[in-house]
Motif scaffolding. Sequence first.
Motif, PDB file in Angstrom:
ATOM      1  N   TYR A  65       0.925  -1.178   0.028  1.00 34.47           N
ATOM      2  CA  TYR A  65       0.037  -0.038  -0.102  1.00 34.47           C
ATOM      3  C   TYR A  65       0.759   1.223   0.112  1.00 34.47           C
ATOM      4  N   SER A  66       0.450   2.112  -0.705  1.00 35.44           N
ATOM      5  CA  SER A  66       1.093   3.685  -0.472  1.00 35.44           C
ATOM      6  C   SER A  66      -0.114   4.472  -0.957  1.00 35.44           C
ATOM      7  N   PRO A  67      -0.077   5.492  -0.051  1.00 36.36           N
ATOM      8  CA  PRO A  67      -1.405   6.405   0.060  1.00 36.36           C
ATOM      9  C   PRO A  67      -1.416   7.217  -1.345  1.00 36.36           C
ATOM     10  N   ASP A  68      -2.515   7.525  -1.810  1.00 36.30           N
ATOM     11  CA  ASP A  68      -2.773   8.243  -3.037  1.00 36.30           C
ATOM     12  C   ASP A  68      -2.595   9.595  -2.639  1.00 36.30           C
ATOM     13  N   ARG A  69      -1.487  10.312  -3.277  1.00 41.07           N
ATOM     14  CA  ARG A  69      -1.238  11.585  -3.060  1.00 41.07           C
ATOM     15  C   ARG A  69      -2.193  12.604  -3.514  1.00 41.07           C
ATOM     16  N   ALA A  70      -2.767  12.248  -4.644  1.00 40.65           N
ATOM     17  CA  ALA A  70      -3.963  13.062  -4.996  1.00 40.65           C
ATOM     18  C   ALA A  70      -5.006  13.410  -3.974  1.00 40.65           C
ATOM     19  N   ALA A  71      -5.277  12.385  -3.248  1.00 39.63           N
ATOM     20  CA  ALA A  71      -6.433  12.301  -2.312  1.00 39.63           C
ATOM     21  C   ALA A  71      -5.912  12.913  -1.231  1.00 39.63           C
TER      22      ALA A  71
ATOM     23  N   ALA B  70      -5.362  18.573  -7.730  1.00 38.14           N
ATOM     24  CA  ALA B  70      -5.458  17.416  -6.904  1.00 38.14           C
ATOM     25  C   ALA B  70      -6.845  16.672  -7.274  1.00 38.14           C
ATOM     26  N   ALA B  71      -8.108  17.626  -7.218  1.00 36.11           N
ATOM     27  CA  ALA B  71      -9.368  16.801  -7.466  1.00 36.11           C
ATOM     28  C   ALA B  71      -9.472  16.256  -8.753  1.00 36.11           C
ATOM     29  N   GLN B  72      -8.975  17.034  -9.692  1.00 37.81           N
ATOM     30  CA  GLN B  72      -8.993  16.163 -11.256  1.00 37.81           C
ATOM     31  C   GLN B  72      -8.158  15.196 -11.335  1.00 37.81           C
ATOM     32  N   ARG B  73      -7.067  15.059 -10.642  1.00 38.23           N
ATOM     33  CA  ARG B  73      -6.272  14.140 -10.338  1.00 38.23           C
ATOM     34  C   ARG B  73      -6.983  12.804 -10.016  1.00 38.23           C
ATOM     35  N   LEU B  74      -7.327  13.048  -8.662  1.00 33.57           N
ATOM     36  CA  LEU B  74      -8.114  11.975  -7.812  1.00 33.57           C
ATOM     37  C   LEU B  74      -9.467  11.258  -8.676  1.00 33.57           C
ATOM     38  N   LYS B  75     -10.142  12.318  -9.323  1.00 34.16           N
ATOM     39  CA  LYS B  75     -11.072  11.697 -10.219  1.00 34.16           C
ATOM     40  C   LYS B  75     -10.678  11.109 -11.336  1.00 34.16           C
ATOM     41  N   THR B  76      -9.835  11.520 -12.235  1.00 29.92           N
ATOM     42  CA  THR B  76      -9.619  10.977 -13.592  1.00 29.92           C
ATOM     43  C   THR B  76      -8.515  10.003 -13.448  1.00 29.92           C
ATOM     44  N   GLY B  77      -7.591   9.966 -12.712  1.00 23.22           N
ATOM     45  CA  GLY B  77      -6.608   9.148 -12.517  1.00 23.22           C
ATOM     46  C   GLY B  77      -5.360   9.643 -13.389  1.00 23.22           C
ATOM     47  N   ARG B  78      -5.607  11.057 -13.920  1.00 25.65           N
ATOM     48  CA  ARG B  78      -4.596  11.456 -14.731  1.00 25.65           C
ATOM     49  C   ARG B  78      -3.772  12.660 -13.945  1.00 25.65           C
ATOM     50  N   THR B  79      -2.447  12.655 -13.887  1.00 24.37           N
ATOM     51  CA  THR B  79      -1.901  13.578 -13.397  1.00 24.37           C
ATOM     52  C   THR B  79      -1.513  14.946 -13.870  1.00 24.37           C
ATOM     53  N   ASN B  80      -1.344  14.948 -15.202  1.00 21.76           N
ATOM     54  CA  ASN B  80      -0.728  16.007 -16.013  1.00 21.76           C
ATOM     55  C   ASN B  80       0.541  16.465 -15.452  1.00 21.76           C
ATOM     56  N   ARG B 134       4.157   3.208  -9.429  1.00 24.07           N
ATOM     57  CA  ARG B 134       3.283   2.900  -8.520  1.00 24.07           C
ATOM     58  C   ARG B 134       2.528   3.588  -7.693  1.00 24.07           C
ATOM     59  N   ASN B 135       3.299   4.921  -7.635  1.00 28.14           N
ATOM     60  CA  ASN B 135       2.596   5.818  -6.903  1.00 28.14           C
ATOM     61  C   ASN B 135       1.836   6.849  -7.886  1.00 28.14           C
ATOM     62  N   SER B 136       1.807   6.361  -9.206  1.00 31.17           N
ATOM     63  CA  SER B 136       1.105   7.262 -10.226  1.00 31.17           C
ATOM     64  C   SER B 136       1.234   8.696  -9.864  1.00 31.17           C
ATOM     65  N   MET B 137       2.968   8.850 -10.044  1.00 29.67           N
ATOM     66  CA  MET B 137       3.434  10.174  -9.797  1.00 29.67           C
ATOM     67  C   MET B 137       3.368  11.174 -11.121  1.00 29.67           C
ATOM     68  N   ALA B 138       3.108  10.511 -12.402  1.00 26.64           N
ATOM     69  CA  ALA B 138       3.043  10.924 -13.575  1.00 26.64           C
ATOM     70  C   ALA B 138       2.425  10.377 -14.618  1.00 26.64           C
ATOM     71  N   ASP B 139       2.271  10.902 -15.758  1.00 26.15           N
ATOM     72  CA  ASP B 139       1.510  10.102 -16.656  1.00 26.15           C
ATOM     73  C   ASP B 139       2.512   9.677 -17.893  1.00 26.15           C
ATOM     74  N   GLY B 140       3.652  10.226 -17.469  1.00 25.68           N
ATOM     75  CA  GLY B 140       4.811   9.454 -18.535  1.00 25.68           C
ATOM     76  C   GLY B 140       6.099  10.038 -18.126  1.00 25.68           C
ATOM     77  N   VAL B 141       6.957   9.438 -18.704  1.00 23.74           N
ATOM     78  CA  VAL B 141       8.375   9.216 -18.047  1.00 23.74           C
ATOM     79  C   VAL B 141       9.472   9.716 -19.333  1.00 23.74           C
TER      80      VAL B 141
END
Lengths: 350, 350
Positions: A65-71, B70-80, B134-141
């Motif tokens: 588990y790792s917390p969702d930073r966006a949330a 943050a909200a967009q990200r949480l909802k859509t899963g995309r980080t921009n 893992r932490n979905s810190m970005a949409d691309g690398v």
Amino acid sequence: MADPSKPARSEDNGLAARRGKPTLRTIAEITGLAVTTVSRALAEAPQISAETRRRVREVAIEIGYSPDRAAQRLKTGRTNVIAVLLDPHEEILGYGTSIMSGISKALQGTSYHVIVMPNFLNTTNVEAVNYITRNSMADGVIFSRTEPLDPRVMVLSEIGFPFVTHGRTELSTPHAYVDYDNFTFAYQATRRLIAKGRRKPALISGPAGFTFTGHLQHGFMTAVREAGCAYEILSGIDLDSPAGNIRDRVRQRYTEADPPDSFMCGGEVCALATITGMSDCGLTLGNEYDIVAKQTSHLLGAIQPQVETIYEDLTATGEDMGRVLLQRIGGETDVSKLQLLLSPQIPANW
Amino acid sequence: MADPSKPARSEDNGLAARRGKPTLRTIAEITGLAVTTVSRALAEAPQISAETRRRVREVAIEIGYSPDRAAQRLKTGRTNVIAVLLDPHEEILGYGTSIMSGISKALQGTSYHVIVMPNFLNTTNVEAVNYITRNSMADGVIFSRTEPLDPRVMVLSEIGFPFVTHGRTELSTPHAYVDYDNFTFAYQATRRLIAKGRRKPALISGPAGFTFTGHLQHGFMTAVREAGCAYEILSGIDLDSPAGNIRDRVRQRYTEADPPDSFMCGGEVCALATITGMSDCGLTLGNEYDIVAKQTSHLLGAIQPQVETIYEDLTATGEDMGRVLLQRIGGETDVSKLQLLLSPQIPANW
DNA sequence: CGCAAGATTTAAAACGTTTTCATGATTCGA
DNA sequence: TCGAATCATGAAAACGTTTTAAATCTTGCG
């Protein structure tokens, strides 16, 4: 627990959710606890029993588990991000590298990340900080090339947004900074030239408008006045100038009357360009003239070991800035803890 | 603007919410529309009437609305967010600067931000990409220093995470890359040395393990074999070596038998260090020996204009990488559009 | 044994979006 | 004139977390 009451649609209630990334709920389901409790346990809240905390921690690690930073960010308003404003000028010869490397070191082990906001395109630098604060892109900002009445500092102080500058201002409101003592650096460097018998040092100074440029000049002037010798502040170029321009300017200066016999260079590229310009005129370093320069990498020593240098450790600076910013974000208001003036290391044999 | 109607506690229902950052709800309240509609209108959804869209847009600008990432990200899963993996080695002389500057240019006007993940501390580079995914810190690398069997590429390809490399791999699964044709560069540079009458060129090559090192060597070898001349690949140093080491190695080599009479340097610092080592031995460039180098900044030209160079435009590379990554994120799967091989610009007078 | 005081745990709301699904207006063809 | 189709809008749920307020469980004490 899950809810098996609706057999119709895909049972995406309980277990099915366990397909994707593990979340607090996943842990809650596994342990049979409530989401609230799990959250608290992971935050090491004292009200949660030690045993429960242990179990939760265990499961969390187990399932990765790792917390969702966006949330987290949405909920708490904190971003866990530090923004570094980088100016293109700051990069030649790895200024940015060293600073970033230091900041990273300071942030290691914390939940903070660095994000670089390049001023590479666009806009005045105050717009960048506005952008960051307005969109709450970060919890704190780091930047350099500080001006005596820096508008970024004014804006950020005004709204109470945490920041650390590399360099000081002359504003009355105190703020966090980390600075290198450029006065002492310039003073000592210039004295060194004079001690070597030079009688007309020239300063290649910083760009107009920055605080450190004033410090450099002040140190330089103090030394030449003390010695009562001639001096010159080379016009038309500064530390930001392309190496080619510096070279040309130095060469040209030597075709004119009464040229300087030594140089105080604020940077390594500047020193190299000066040397090149001088050898264009047939003059060799250590012979007809001397140079003292500020050194921030190991390039100069390898290429031109005859240049005497005083070192500025930018990685340490970055680390200090990171640490100070963290304190500031953490609520530290005692400015004496937030202001660092780093002393130049004068070589022992001077 | 503020709301003086509730002097008591903050009745944070309707208008009072207008105190803080404006949100979709703020706009909804002002216009009398539903939050849903406002969201849609700002997204320029066709189902919303043109008039409503206009009005919403107007109000949004008026009150300085900007969506909560943050909200967009949480909802859509995309980080921009685009993550750039930076290696400390890559920074001397502003590799990072140029690349970042280019990427910024490509991302300008989009909703994307760059975040730099410095590998400055820690870990293997594959851990960094794991961390990001893992932490979905970005949409691309984006990263460089690509290896023939690069583990980062394997991991990312495996899970289908968008990325672009600077440099190619030898993996069978195709992936997005932007690369400089280092074979051609090395081939032409070496031919140039030979054309100038040199009979034993030496290569100072890239660090072992990277794809481009192989390309450099291949180009070099092709040229010397064609000419049937002697050659040498300088052992013990590479382009990552500190300038001092390169200098020492070059000088030392000249004390031994049968030294090279020219150098193919893959970088500017390397060229400078080589020149220094040679002049330590009393040899001068263009006279007893020649150098051809790859140029990525304007330092070398100003300091040592006698060095012949072939330019690699890293800013353009960064811009290409940004553009390609955006395409990839946008769903482009046609690899032919995602793979760019940039040709060296051979000077016209060669 | 009963109850107040801790000690633990939980339910539910909220953060600001996007999205699914539904609903109220219009307009249209017959 | 009547549904049917189209158009424009809305209500409500959801993303994963933190937090407020409340519920439950243990104890200890008289």
